[in-house]
Motif scaffolding. Structure first.
Motif, mmCIF file in Angstrom:
data_model
loop_
_atom_site.group_PDB
_atom_site.id
_atom_site.type_symbol
_atom_site.label_atom_id
_atom_site.label_comp_id
_atom_site.label_asym_id
_atom_site.label_seq_id
_atom_site.Cartn_x
_atom_site.Cartn_y
_atom_site.Cartn_z
ATOM 1 N N VAL A 355 53.049 -44.651 86.063
ATOM 2 C CA VAL A 355 52.396 -45.711 85.281
ATOM 3 C C VAL A 355 53.247 -46.130 84.085
ATOM 4 O O VAL A 355 53.420 -47.320 83.804
ATOM 5 C CB VAL A 355 51.001 -45.243 84.801
ATOM 6 N N GLU A 356 53.795 -45.134 83.363
ATOM 7 C CA GLU A 356 54.553 -45.428 82.154
ATOM 8 C C GLU A 356 55.899 -46.092 82.432
ATOM 9 O O GLU A 356 56.364 -46.924 81.659
ATOM 10 C CB GLU A 356 54.781 -44.135 81.360
ATOM 11 N N THR A 357 56.542 -45.697 83.529
ATOM 12 C CA THR A 357 57.910 -46.179 83.784
ATOM 13 C C THR A 357 58.060 -46.968 85.081
ATOM 14 O O THR A 357 58.969 -47.792 85.190
ATOM 15 C CB THR A 357 58.888 -44.987 83.846
ATOM 16 N N GLY A 358 57.221 -46.683 86.066
ATOM 17 C CA GLY A 358 57.378 -47.321 87.372
ATOM 18 C C GLY A 358 58.525 -46.736 88.174
ATOM 19 O O GLY A 358 58.862 -47.217 89.253
ATOM 20 N N MET A 359 59.155 -45.657 87.645
ATOM 21 C CA MET A 359 60.306 -45.049 88.308
ATOM 22 C C MET A 359 59.859 -44.027 89.363
ATOM 23 O O MET A 359 58.802 -43.408 89.226
ATOM 24 C CB MET A 359 61.218 -44.351 87.293
ATOM 25 N N ARG A 360 60.662 -43.864 90.390
ATOM 26 C CA ARG A 360 60.403 -42.882 91.449
ATOM 27 C C ARG A 360 61.559 -41.887 91.476
ATOM 28 O O ARG A 360 62.721 -42.269 91.607
ATOM 29 C CB ARG A 360 60.277 -43.587 92.805
ATOM 30 N N ILE A 361 61.248 -40.596 91.335
ATOM 31 C CA ILE A 361 62.283 -39.557 91.328
ATOM 32 C C ILE A 361 62.745 -39.298 92.760
ATOM 33 O O ILE A 361 61.968 -38.862 93.605
ATOM 34 C CB ILE A 361 61.755 -38.261 90.687
ATOM 35 N N ILE A 362 64.029 -39.574 93.034
ATOM 36 C CA ILE A 362 64.553 -39.412 94.390
ATOM 37 C C ILE A 362 65.340 -38.123 94.566
ATOM 38 O O ILE A 362 65.561 -37.674 95.692
ATOM 39 C CB ILE A 362 65.444 -40.610 94.800
ATOM 40 N N ALA A 363 65.771 -37.529 93.454
ATOM 41 C CA ALA A 363 66.516 -36.273 93.542
ATOM 42 C C ALA A 363 66.372 -35.503 92.238
ATOM 43 O O ALA A 363 66.172 -36.099 91.165
ATOM 44 C CB ALA A 363 67.995 -36.527 93.846
ATOM 45 N N LEU A 364 66.459 -34.194 92.347
ATOM 46 C CA LEU A 364 66.327 -33.331 91.170
ATOM 47 C C LEU A 364 67.341 -32.203 91.270
ATOM 48 O O LEU A 364 67.476 -31.580 92.337
ATOM 49 C CB LEU A 364 64.903 -32.775 91.092
ATOM 50 N N ARG A 365 68.050 -31.962 90.171
ATOM 51 C CA ARG A 365 68.990 -30.846 90.120
ATOM 52 C C ARG A 365 68.481 -29.815 89.123
ATOM 53 O O ARG A 365 68.186 -30.136 87.979
ATOM 54 C CB ARG A 365 70.379 -31.317 89.691
ATOM 55 N N ASP A 384 66.295 -29.775 83.798
ATOM 56 C CA ASP A 384 66.359 -30.472 85.086
ATOM 57 C C ASP A 384 67.082 -31.808 84.927
ATOM 58 O O ASP A 384 66.909 -32.504 83.913
ATOM 59 C CB ASP A 384 64.951 -30.747 85.627
ATOM 60 N N ILE A 385 67.884 -32.166 85.925
ATOM 61 C CA ILE A 385 68.506 -33.487 85.979
ATOM 62 C C ILE A 385 67.737 -34.301 87.011
ATOM 63 O O ILE A 385 67.599 -33.887 88.167
ATOM 64 C CB ILE A 385 69.993 -33.393 86.348
ATOM 65 N N LEU A 386 67.204 -35.433 86.588
ATOM 66 C CA LEU A 386 66.408 -36.288 87.462
ATOM 67 C C LEU A 386 67.180 -37.557 87.792
ATOM 68 O O LEU A 386 67.743 -38.194 86.903
ATOM 69 C CB LEU A 386 65.090 -36.671 86.783
ATOM 70 N N ILE A 387 67.224 -37.898 89.066
ATOM 71 C CA ILE A 387 67.786 -39.184 89.480
ATOM 72 C C ILE A 387 66.623 -40.014 90.008
ATOM 73 O O ILE A 387 65.924 -39.602 90.931
ATOM 74 C CB ILE A 387 68.872 -39.013 90.553
ATOM 75 N N SER A 388 66.417 -41.176 89.384
ATOM 76 C CA SER A 388 65.241 -41.986 89.699
ATOM 77 C C SER A 388 65.637 -43.437 89.915
ATOM 78 O O SER A 388 66.627 -43.916 89.354
ATOM 79 C CB SER A 388 64.219 -41.908 88.568
ATOM 80 N N ILE A 389 64.846 -44.126 90.721
ATOM 81 C CA ILE A 389 65.044 -45.568 90.896
ATOM 82 C C ILE A 389 63.730 -46.268 90.575
ATOM 83 O O ILE A 389 62.644 -45.695 90.721
ATOM 84 C CB ILE A 389 65.513 -45.949 92.313
ATOM 85 N N GLY A 390 63.830 -47.513 90.128
ATOM 86 C CA GLY A 390 62.635 -48.263 89.786
ATOM 87 C C GLY A 390 62.986 -49.534 89.051
ATOM 88 O O GLY A 390 64.150 -49.950 89.005
ATOM 89 N N PRO A 391 62.004 -50.184 88.433
ATOM 90 C CA PRO A 391 62.239 -51.462 87.752
ATOM 91 C C PRO A 391 63.195 -51.320 86.571
ATOM 92 O O PRO A 391 63.263 -50.264 85.939
ATOM 93 C CB PRO A 391 60.834 -51.880 87.288
ATOM 94 N N LEU A 392 63.890 -52.396 86.285
ATOM 95 C CA LEU A 392 64.878 -52.386 85.204
ATOM 96 C C LEU A 392 64.263 -51.980 83.865
ATOM 97 O O LEU A 392 64.876 -51.245 83.096
ATOM 98 C CB LEU A 392 65.517 -53.782 85.090
ATOM 99 N N ASN A 393 63.041 -52.430 83.609
ATOM 100 C CA ASN A 393 62.429 -52.122 82.310
ATOM 101 C C ASN A 393 61.902 -50.689 82.223
ATOM 102 O O ASN A 393 61.486 -50.237 81.162
ATOM 103 C CB ASN A 393 61.303 -53.113 81.989
ATOM 104 N N GLY A 394 61.901 -49.963 83.340
ATOM 105 C CA GLY A 394 61.436 -48.581 83.328
ATOM 106 C C GLY A 394 62.529 -47.578 83.007
ATOM 107 O O GLY A 394 62.247 -46.431 82.649
ATOM 108 N N LYS A 395 63.792 -48.019 83.107
ATOM 109 C CA LYS A 395 64.918 -47.118 82.878
ATOM 110 C C LYS A 395 64.914 -46.560 81.455
ATOM 111 O O LYS A 395 64.986 -45.339 81.256
ATOM 112 C CB LYS A 395 66.233 -47.852 83.149
ATOM 113 N N LYS A 396 64.822 -47.437 80.470
ATOM 114 C CA LYS A 396 64.865 -46.992 79.075
ATOM 115 C C LYS A 396 63.682 -46.087 78.745
ATOM 116 O O LYS A 396 63.809 -45.096 78.020
ATOM 117 C CB LYS A 396 64.881 -48.206 78.145
#
Length: 405
Positions: A355-365, A384-396
């Motif tokens: 809800v807050e970011t719209g990002m989806r975590i695709i990988a975790l280290r 943890d290192i999270l690699i996520s994809i999602g809307p441009l405004n959710g990255k920050k």
């Protein structure tokens, strides 16, 4: 003969990526179920991959007007050929069953303990659900399994949704626990329980062979752990390498290159263990399947590295490739969770993140271990290192959440 038809290169590359990921899943499932039909589906997909690679080559040649533009277009062909190599490796894995190269208990054990298997179900003409949509049938609720792809004659439907219609003769690619796959077969297929029976046989075989080979248990256990690492890391690299090029992410590309180096070292040790085990077996030819799958995982990782290197080499790219890479409404972000971050103890699939970011975590280290497509109930920890994809405004927003409060 393959006839040419104009298709956008972005669409071609995306279909190639989706097809190879499906092929890898099917390849391991063909071993799990000892199913030649699944293996033969992979061979058909391999032919499709050859056609897609041909289309990419023709498109790039048509776009090249001089030597300079040809150089800038070369990375597109590199990507296509690398993805095609991954598809060839998946077909090699399926060949273990189709060519009867060694139905080994270590392979079975690794796949049984990996992610949910995938199976192939042909829709029966007798099913009462013919011509209904996936949503109308409510496949997920009724069976607990998901239909991840459909082959309709020679055409493929990837990621079918609730409005996708099911037709007689469709080949459904279904993901789920074995009993769930069996339920789909009852609803839409011939109702047989071959997969269920095969898994029971696997369990009995593993128990029997473990008792019979007590003197080489240590080697078997080491090989099983190493094979699981080879399998999981190479699968992860396919998705990450594609995302690294799609979003021009040097950080993710470096992760892929690092994984390739790990797989190289791991594969050497894996082959050494196989040779040591061969000395103790009456019929070392039974290890041929293990050798084949080890080579296939390294081939996959090498191809993924080739894709990632395009980002790291910072080559001057043709406007066509820049358009392909920029024509996306999503972005990728790699963050490390700091101590006291609001993400700590949150689940990977938590509503807070979505809800807050719209990002989806695709990988975790976590430490030196990577998890691709982590379970939504896995809790996030400090470091943890999270690699996520999602809307441009959710990255920050996700970057801010990863920082200490």
């Amino acid at each position: 003969e393959i006839s040419f038809r104009p298709i956008s290169v972005r669409k071609l590359i995306t279909e190639m990526k989706n097809t190879t990921e499906l092929m890898i899943d099917l390849a391991y499932s063909s071993i799990l179920f000892n199913n030649e039909e699944i293996g033969k589906e992979i061979y058909k997909l391999e032919e499709r991959m050859d056609t897609l690679t041909y289309y990419v080559m023709i498109n790039t040649m048509l776009a090249a007007r001089d030597v300079d533009s040809a150089k800038k277009l070369a990375p597109i062909n590199t990507i296509a050929h690398a993805i095609n190599k991954i598809a060839d490796a998946a077909a090699d894995i399926a060949g273990i069953i189709v060519q009867k190269l060694g139905y080994n208990e270590i392979l079975l054990d690794v796949i049984c303990h990996s992610a949910e298997p995938i199976s192939r179900i042909e829709v029966s003409k007798k099913s009462k659900y013919i011509n209904q949509t996936i949503g109308e049938i409510d496949v997920r609720s009724e069976t607990g399994a998901d239909i991840v792809a459909i082959r309709r004659e020679m055409d493929w439907i990837y990621d079918p949704n609730k409005d996708t219609q099911i037709m007689a003769g469709d080949i459904l690619i279904v993901r789920g626990a074995v009993p769930c796959i069996h339920m789909v077969n009852i609803l839409l297929g011939d109702g047989s329980s071959s997969e269920l029976q095969e898994c029971k046989k696997i369990g009995e075989k593993l128990a029997k062979d473990t008792e019979a080979r007590e003197n080489i248990r240590s080697l078997l256990e080491q090989l099983e752990i190493m094979l699981f690492q080879l399998k999981s890391k190479s699968e992860m690299m396919v998705g990450l390498s594609f995302y690294s090029i799609l979003f021009k992410s040097e950080e993710v590309a470096r992760d892929v290159v690092e994984m390739e180096e790990i797989i190289d070292d791991l594969h050497v040790e894996f082959e050494k263990k196989i040779l040591n085990l061969a000395k103790l077996l009456k019929n070392p030819l039974n290890l041929l399947g293990l050798l084949r799958i080890g080579i296939a995982t390294e081939t996959i990782s090498d191809a993924c590295e080739k894709i990632a290197e395009i980002v790291l080499r910072k080559l001057e790219l043709h406007p066509l490739l820049n358009f392909i890479l920029s024509d996306a409404d999503e972005t990728i972000v790699r963050v490390q969770v700091e101590e006291n971050s609001s993400l700590i103890e949150e689940k990977v699939g938590s509503k807070l993140i979505q809800v807050e970011t719209g990002m989806r975590i695709i990988a975790l280290r976590r430490d030196d271990d990577w998890v691709y497509s982590p379970n939504k109930n896995l809790k996030i920890e400090t470091g943890d290192i999270l690699i996520s994809i999602g809307p441009l405004n959710g990255k920050k927003k996700l970057e801010e959440m990863a920082l200490a409060k």
